[in-house]
Design a protein around this motif. Structure first.
Motif, mmCIF file in Angstrom:
data_model
loop_
_atom_site.group_PDB
_atom_site.id
_atom_site.type_symbol
_atom_site.label_atom_id
_atom_site.label_comp_id
_atom_site.label_asym_id
_atom_site.label_seq_id
_atom_site.Cartn_x
_atom_site.Cartn_y
_atom_site.Cartn_z
ATOM 1 N N PRO A 141 23.335 -25.744 12.696
ATOM 2 C CA PRO A 141 22.627 -26.576 11.732
ATOM 3 C C PRO A 141 22.480 -28.013 12.184
ATOM 4 O O PRO A 141 21.533 -28.702 11.793
ATOM 5 C CB PRO A 141 23.477 -26.464 10.454
ATOM 6 N N GLY A 142 23.407 -28.489 13.030
ATOM 7 C CA GLY A 142 23.276 -29.842 13.546
ATOM 8 C C GLY A 142 22.035 -29.988 14.408
ATOM 9 O O GLY A 142 21.135 -30.779 14.111
ATOM 10 N N SER A 143 21.962 -29.204 15.469
ATOM 11 C CA SER A 143 20.819 -29.296 16.381
ATOM 12 C C SER A 143 19.503 -28.942 15.714
ATOM 13 O O SER A 143 18.442 -29.409 16.135
ATOM 14 C CB SER A 143 21.043 -28.381 17.596
ATOM 15 N N LEU A 144 19.539 -28.105 14.678
ATOM 16 C CA LEU A 144 18.319 -27.717 13.979
ATOM 17 C C LEU A 144 17.981 -28.670 12.827
ATOM 18 O O LEU A 144 16.936 -28.507 12.196
ATOM 19 C CB LEU A 144 18.455 -26.291 13.437
ATOM 20 N N SER A 145 18.830 -29.661 12.575
ATOM 21 C CA SER A 145 18.592 -30.557 11.440
ATOM 22 C C SER A 145 17.646 -31.693 11.812
ATOM 23 O O SER A 145 17.662 -32.190 12.937
ATOM 24 C CB SER A 145 19.914 -31.153 10.957
ATOM 25 N N PRO A 156 42.761 -29.597 1.645
ATOM 26 C CA PRO A 156 41.555 -28.841 1.300
ATOM 27 C C PRO A 156 40.302 -29.709 1.448
ATOM 28 O O PRO A 156 40.104 -30.677 0.714
ATOM 29 C CB PRO A 156 41.806 -28.438 -0.158
ATOM 30 N N SER A 157 39.488 -29.379 2.428
ATOM 31 C CA SER A 157 38.350 -30.229 2.791
ATOM 32 C C SER A 157 37.563 -29.558 3.903
ATOM 33 O O SER A 157 38.028 -28.606 4.526
ATOM 34 C CB SER A 157 38.831 -31.601 3.285
ATOM 35 N N CYS A 158 36.368 -30.080 4.157
ATOM 36 C CA CYS A 158 35.566 -29.667 5.312
ATOM 37 C C CYS A 158 34.555 -30.790 5.550
ATOM 38 O O CYS A 158 33.493 -30.819 4.916
ATOM 39 C CB CYS A 158 34.863 -28.337 5.059
ATOM 40 N N HIS A 159 34.886 -31.701 6.453
ATOM 41 C CA HIS A 159 34.066 -32.887 6.667
ATOM 42 C C HIS A 159 34.037 -33.255 8.148
ATOM 43 O O HIS A 159 34.802 -32.705 8.956
ATOM 44 C CB HIS A 159 34.581 -34.058 5.840
ATOM 45 N N SER A 160 33.186 -34.225 8.464
ATOM 46 C CA SER A 160 33.057 -34.637 9.861
ATOM 47 C C SER A 160 32.534 -36.057 9.949
ATOM 48 O O SER A 160 32.007 -36.607 8.974
ATOM 49 C CB SER A 160 32.107 -33.698 10.609
ATOM 50 N N TRP A 208 27.139 -31.388 11.288
ATOM 51 C CA TRP A 208 26.116 -30.508 10.716
ATOM 52 C C TRP A 208 24.797 -31.253 10.500
ATOM 53 O O TRP A 208 23.890 -30.731 9.877
ATOM 54 C CB TRP A 208 26.594 -29.916 9.397
ATOM 55 N N GLY A 209 24.724 -32.497 10.984
ATOM 56 C CA GLY A 209 23.530 -33.299 10.746
ATOM 57 C C GLY A 209 23.384 -33.677 9.293
ATOM 58 O O GLY A 209 22.272 -33.807 8.783
ATOM 59 N N GLU A 210 24.510 -33.881 8.627
ATOM 60 C CA GLU A 210 24.463 -34.093 7.180
ATOM 61 C C GLU A 210 24.022 -35.498 6.776
ATOM 62 O O GLU A 210 23.799 -35.754 5.590
ATOM 63 C CB GLU A 210 25.828 -33.766 6.536
ATOM 64 N N ARG A 211 23.915 -36.406 7.726
ATOM 65 C CA ARG A 211 23.426 -37.753 7.405
ATOM 66 C C ARG A 211 22.956 -38.404 8.707
ATOM 67 O O ARG A 211 23.215 -37.909 9.796
ATOM 68 C CB ARG A 211 24.526 -38.601 6.762
ATOM 69 N N LEU A 212 22.287 -39.550 8.574
ATOM 70 C CA LEU A 212 21.903 -40.334 9.743
ATOM 71 C C LEU A 212 21.771 -41.791 9.317
ATOM 72 O O LEU A 212 20.955 -42.128 8.459
ATOM 73 C CB LEU A 212 20.579 -39.843 10.343
#
Length: 341
Positions: free
Chosen positions: A134-138, A246-250, A266-270
């Protein structure tokens, strides 16, 4: 004329597949799920329930992939493979040889030899193979890559990436902690997004790696610390903690001469920051409904494939080097040369 829906088989119907199905349903005008291939009856029933909730008749299940590919010959266009890592190579190879385009969950394969085999299959069959990172495809990471390659921020100096999750306690008793099936632990599972996105942003080969891995008493690693050097001499650091709360972040930060880019695995922000006295500012990007939408765009010729099997080879070689360094107590090792990428 309107395009015909892409006739698709879902191979694997676990929790991640059901996550993808929810976004795929939004693209139902361009996607027809003809059949699924799932050996677990309970997993199939959970997937069928999603279709029923949407008022759609669930697709039939054929647990034997070889039999399915024969039975549905000529009635399928594409396959979305979402299965344990060790099965990816043989399933993707079989689907491409059956004439199907393939979207393949990450990590693509478990070692460089398997990656080379899929590249050969892609070349021999002429089929499309996209790795579902999902990162590279985001749009966020693709925009970041374009900006970095344009020189807008000056020379790339270093990249720092971290990913964390309560992965160790959460995956006890599952295939993800069975090394013969998973191919690795947290750094190769959730952490695969970290490895892939950082080297995608770097845009060049990793040449040297020094790494430490720690299993924390589990069958596979749940902690990882990696220092690496790029071909240009720029440095990267990778930190994976699979024993977090309990978490899942980057968090990924790209340090350049004139700016710092902020994104996630995951390309969740820029975001971009030009001066430390001012907070990072968001960079606008197009909306995206996930990896299947991007796969359809690549298949339709609307965009280049941002995640071909060469990406899987790049990551497999990096993972091989990380394991070798860790086995040698953190000694620096050289990473194999990328082929055609």
């Amino acid at each position: 004329m309107a395009r015909q829906p892409v006739r698709t088989v879902m191979i694997g119907c676990g929790g991640m597949a059901r996550h993808h199905l929810r976004s795929m349903y939004e693209l139902r005008d361009s996607t027809q799920i003809v059949a699924v291939c799932e050996p677990s009856q309970s997993a199939y029933e959970a997937t069928a329930a999603l279709f029923e909730q949407a008022g759609v008749t669930p697709p039939p299940n054929e647990p034997d992939l070889e039999k399915l590919l024969v039975e549905y010959h000529g009635r399928l266009d594409a396959a979305f493979i979402i299965t344990p890592h060790a099965y990816h190579h043989n399933q993707a190879k079989a689907c491409m040889e059956a004439g199907l385009d393939v979207l393949l969950e990450k990590p693509m394969v478990i070692n460089a030899d398997e990656a080379l085999s899929l590249i050969d299959t892609r070349n021999r069959t002429g089929r499309l193979l996209v790795v579902a990172f999902p990162g590279s495809l985001s749009p966020n990471v693709r925009t970041a890559v374009a900006l970095l390659r344009s020189g807008a921020f000056g020379r790339l100096i270093t990249i720092s990436g971290v990913v964390w999750q309560n992965w160790g306690p959460m995956t006890v008793g599952t295939w993800r902690q069975q090394p013969e099936v998973s191919g690795g632990g947290f750094l190769f599972d959730t952490g695969a997004h970290l490895l892939n996105t950082v080297v995608d942003l770097a845009g060049e080969d990793v040449t040297e790696v020094a790494a430490y891995l720690d299993n924390q008493g589990r069958p596979v690693e749940t902690l990882g610390a990696v220092i690496a050097r790029l071909r240009s001499g720029a440095l990267i650091t990778l930190h994976a903690c699979g024993e977090a709360i309990p978490s899942c972040h980057s968090d990924v930060r790209v340090f350049c001469e004139r700016a710092i880019l902020y994104t996630g695995v995951w390309g969740e922000r820029l975001e971009v920051q030009y001066n430390g006295n001012k907070p990072p500012a968001a960079i606008p990007v197009p909306e995206s409904r996930g990896v299947w939408e991007q796969f359809l765009a690549v298949r339709a010729g609307k965009q280049e494939n941002p995640c071909p099997p060469e990406v899987g080879l790049r990551m497999a070689r990096l993972w091989d080097a990380i394991q070798e360094s860790a086995a040698r107590g953190g000694a620096s090792v050289r990473v194999g040369e990328a082929v055609g990428y």
